[in-house]
Design a protein around this motif. Sequence first.
Motif, mmCIF file in Angstrom:
data_model
loop_
_atom_site.group_PDB
_atom_site.id
_atom_site.type_symbol
_atom_site.label_atom_id
_atom_site.label_comp_id
_atom_site.label_asym_id
_atom_site.label_seq_id
_atom_site.Cartn_x
_atom_site.Cartn_y
_atom_site.Cartn_z
ATOM 1 N N GLN A 1 0.823 -1.198 0.000
ATOM 2 C CA GLN A 1 0.000 0.000 0.000
ATOM 3 C C GLN A 1 0.861 1.253 0.000
ATOM 4 O O GLN A 1 2.056 1.194 0.250
ATOM 5 N N THR A 2 0.203 2.356 -0.280
ATOM 6 C CA THR A 2 0.847 3.656 -0.267
ATOM 7 C C THR A 2 0.228 4.490 0.846
ATOM 8 O O THR A 2 -0.989 4.626 0.915
ATOM 9 N N VAL A 3 1.068 5.019 1.709
ATOM 10 C CA VAL A 3 0.616 5.843 2.831
ATOM 11 C C VAL A 3 1.052 7.277 2.555
ATOM 12 O O VAL A 3 2.239 7.540 2.359
ATOM 13 N N LYS B 1 10.805 -1.965 8.427
ATOM 14 C CA LYS B 1 10.744 -3.214 7.675
ATOM 15 C C LYS B 1 9.569 -3.155 6.689
ATOM 16 O O LYS B 1 8.465 -2.775 7.053
ATOM 17 N N GLY B 2 9.812 -3.523 5.444
ATOM 18 C CA GLY B 2 8.765 -3.589 4.440
ATOM 19 C C GLY B 2 8.624 -2.345 3.586
ATOM 20 O O GLY B 2 7.838 -2.312 2.657
ATOM 21 N N VAL B 3 9.407 -1.308 3.869
ATOM 22 C CA VAL B 3 9.302 -0.060 3.106
ATOM 23 C C VAL B 3 10.060 -0.229 1.784
ATOM 24 O O VAL B 3 11.223 -0.603 1.757
ATOM 25 N N GLU B 4 9.354 0.048 0.683
ATOM 26 C CA GLU B 4 9.964 -0.031 -0.647
ATOM 27 C C GLU B 4 10.534 1.319 -1.070
ATOM 28 O O GLU B 4 11.640 1.385 -1.573
ATOM 29 N N SER B 5 9.748 2.390 -0.911
ATOM 30 C CA SER B 5 10.228 3.715 -1.308
ATOM 31 C C SER B 5 9.647 4.779 -0.390
ATOM 32 O O SER B 5 8.552 4.634 0.149
ATOM 33 N N VAL B 6 10.403 5.859 -0.254
ATOM 34 C CA VAL B 6 9.992 7.004 0.558
ATOM 35 C C VAL B 6 10.185 8.261 -0.289
ATOM 36 O O VAL B 6 11.264 8.468 -0.843
ATOM 37 N N GLY C 1 5.030 0.451 0.252
ATOM 38 C CA GLY C 1 5.587 -0.843 0.626
ATOM 39 C C GLY C 1 4.608 -1.664 1.423
ATOM 40 O O GLY C 1 3.419 -1.366 1.505
ATOM 41 N N TYR C 2 5.136 -2.714 2.018
ATOM 42 C CA TYR C 2 4.332 -3.619 2.854
ATOM 43 C C TYR C 2 4.393 -3.103 4.289
ATOM 44 O O TYR C 2 5.115 -3.641 5.126
#
Length: 146
Positions: free
Chosen positions: A23-25, A48-53, A66-67
């Motif tokens: 998901q995107t937060v 943990k689980g972050v793909e991009s910021v 990310g997850y």
Amino acid sequence: MDALGCISSFFSGQTKRSKRKFQTVEMKVRMDCEGCERKVKKSVSSMKGVESVDVNRKEQKLTVTGYVDVNKVVKKVKGTGKRAELWPYVPYDLVYHPYSAQSYDKKAPSGYVRNVESSFLSPPNRTDERYTTLFSEDNANSCTIM
């Protein structure tokens, strides 16, 4: 979970654990300088689980993809000492009355208004509704039109 998946997890010895979905937060975070931006980005990217910021200091916006769990991201950002809330704005095209007192916000980025459910305001009239009410018996001027 289907029966086959349940049976295979039982025999493999895996315990039932919750799967986080991708998901995107989007959050509004008060950032004034590059140091604030770096601090927030570093703390969130270590999760943990972050793909991009993605940090947009001009709009005061933080986007995490990310997850991840939404509540954990909010807690992590607030742990840096910054004021944080979920992104409260939507594009003004999606709101029926974007300049009403409830939805208009001076601090919103350009092209955005607050996401407010206005129950007392009705959506703008459609043309077919106007034509049907034009010739109804409730309209006092309908006989002059006909």
